[in-house]
Scaffold this motif. Structure first.
Motif, mmCIF file in Angstrom:
data_model
loop_
_atom_site.group_PDB
_atom_site.id
_atom_site.type_symbol
_atom_site.label_atom_id
_atom_site.label_comp_id
_atom_site.label_asym_id
_atom_site.label_seq_id
_atom_site.Cartn_x
_atom_site.Cartn_y
_atom_site.Cartn_z
ATOM 1 N N LEU A 88 1.336 -1.198 0.157
ATOM 2 C CA LEU A 88 0.186 -0.530 -0.299
ATOM 3 C C LEU A 88 1.064 1.103 -0.344
ATOM 4 C CD1 LEU A 88 -2.562 1.251 0.336
ATOM 5 C CD2 LEU A 88 -2.744 1.171 3.014
ATOM 6 N N ASN A 89 0.820 1.764 -1.038
ATOM 7 C CA ASN A 89 1.712 3.180 -1.007
ATOM 8 C C ASN A 89 3.134 2.832 -0.564
ATOM 9 O OD1 ASN A 89 -0.161 4.746 -2.394
ATOM 10 N ND2 ASN A 89 -0.695 5.869 -0.380
ATOM 11 N N GLY A 90 3.565 1.956 -1.502
ATOM 12 C CA GLY A 90 5.079 1.273 -0.820
ATOM 13 C C GLY A 90 5.258 0.177 -0.241
ATOM 14 N N GLU A 91 4.338 0.604 0.701
ATOM 15 C CA GLU A 91 4.787 -0.086 2.076
ATOM 16 C C GLU A 91 4.283 -1.664 1.979
ATOM 17 O OE1 GLU A 91 3.024 1.410 5.742
ATOM 18 O OE2 GLU A 91 2.820 -0.045 6.667
ATOM 19 N N ASP A 92 4.764 -2.399 2.981
ATOM 20 C CA ASP A 92 4.230 -4.052 2.992
ATOM 21 C C ASP A 92 3.210 -4.339 4.021
ATOM 22 O OD1 ASP A 92 3.878 -6.652 3.365
ATOM 23 O OD2 ASP A 92 6.186 -7.436 3.425
ATOM 24 N N VAL A 93 2.346 -4.058 3.301
ATOM 25 C CA VAL A 93 1.059 -4.730 4.888
ATOM 26 C C VAL A 93 0.381 -5.806 4.710
ATOM 27 C CG1 VAL A 93 -0.110 -2.063 4.321
ATOM 28 C CG2 VAL A 93 -0.364 -3.162 2.606
ATOM 29 N N GLU A 94 1.428 -6.282 4.231
ATOM 30 C CA GLU A 94 0.706 -7.480 4.003
ATOM 31 C C GLU A 94 -0.116 -8.902 5.058
ATOM 32 O OE1 GLU A 94 0.297 -9.725 0.341
ATOM 33 O OE2 GLU A 94 -1.225 -11.403 2.070
ATOM 34 N N SER A 95 0.959 -8.587 6.423
ATOM 35 C CA SER A 95 0.588 -8.839 7.992
ATOM 36 C C SER A 95 -0.975 -8.332 8.093
ATOM 37 C CB SER A 95 0.875 -8.793 8.845
ATOM 38 O OG SER A 95 2.414 -9.900 8.843
ATOM 39 N N GLU A 96 -0.967 -6.499 7.853
ATOM 40 C CA GLU A 96 -1.713 -5.838 8.385
ATOM 41 C C GLU A 96 -2.989 -6.174 7.833
ATOM 42 O OE1 GLU A 96 -1.650 -1.393 10.166
ATOM 43 O OE2 GLU A 96 0.693 -1.688 9.266
ATOM 44 N N ILE A 97 -3.015 -6.462 6.970
ATOM 45 C CA ILE A 97 -4.935 -6.148 6.153
ATOM 46 C C ILE A 97 -5.330 -7.805 6.433
ATOM 47 C CG2 ILE A 97 -3.921 -5.476 3.924
ATOM 48 C CD1 ILE A 97 -3.415 -7.725 2.539
#
Ligand code: DC
Length: 233
Positions: A88-97
């Protein structure tokens, strides 16, 4: 003489926690296709809304603000080690989502027509060159209505809630069976009754109820269907 297999588009739809993402990912790996988890894209938009205070106490969404922010939301996929992760906008958000906070507000976010239009357009672009396996709710009906292979996956809400709890515990996320079952049933309801692209089996989709199947059996079923589809081309 070598024969190259024709590249096709594979659409896998179904209920939340039906195991469709694991099946889709495994199939893509086996046949060398690109895999896209469209649910992760809706989750990333929901996370953006959460972080920017657009989710109210009652889990309803400030849709006007979210729609206005859509041009600032950039979603992509990247490889991190041997995993494909959502950015998301260049940030790895795999866990958070995957956290419950996002699961609890993603369905109302995914019901907003402008959000769907923006994500469907991105998904269609990703599928331009075929050779893709995409899973979601409306892939066979709306995103790729002409996909050569379509599957609709289902399992009972109880089976799906049990699987989800096991998954969450494995990731160290706190969740009770009752809480997850309620979330599964609530999401089914919102996904099936929303006006824009409700969750529905495409008329030409093959149905798989995997309540009583092992992961290996599901993978084999899917690979057989792929081989049959390719043989007909
Ligand atoms: O598959 P999932 O649980 O990660 O999906 C998250 C949410 O996004 C779920 O509420 C359904 C919605 N979704 C959708 O509306 N359309 C898709 N193609 C994929 C997911």
């Amino acid at each position: 003489m070598t024969t190259t297999k024709p590249l096709i588009t594979i659409a896998i739809d179904g209920y939340s926690s039906s195991g469709k993402s694991s099946m889709a990912r495994q199939l893509a790996k086996t046949i060398g296709y690109r895999y896209i988890d469209s649910g992760a894209m809706y989750r990333a938009v929901a996370l953006y809304a959460l972080r920017h205070g657009m989710i109210r106490q009652d889990q309803s969404v400030d849709s006007a603000s979210l729609v206005q922010s859509l041009p600032e939301i950039n979603i992509s996929f990247a490889i991190n080690g041997d995993r494909q992760v959502t950015m998301l906008n260049g940030e790895d958000v795999e866990s958070e989502i995957r956290a419950m906070a996002v699961s609890n507000c993603v369905s109302p976010v995914a019901a907003i027509p402008e959000v769907r239009h923006a994500l469907v357009a991105m998904q269609q672009q990703m599928g331009n060159e075929k050779g893709i396996v995409m899973d979601g709710r409306d892939i066979g009906t709306t995103v790729f209505p002409h996909a050569e292979m379509k599957v609709f996956v289902n399992a009972s809400p109880q089976t799906r809630a049990q699987r989800r709890v096991a998954e969450l515990i494995e990731k160290g996320v706190q969740a009770t069976y009752e809480e997850v079952l309620a979330n599964v049933i609530n999401r089914d309801h919102i996904d099936e009754t929303r006006e824009e692209s409700p969750l529905r089996k495409a008329d030409d989709a093959a149905v798989l109820d995997n309540s009583e199947m092992t992961i290996d059996q599901q993978n084999e079923w899917l690979l057989n269907l792929y081989n049959e589809t390719i043989a007909r081309k």
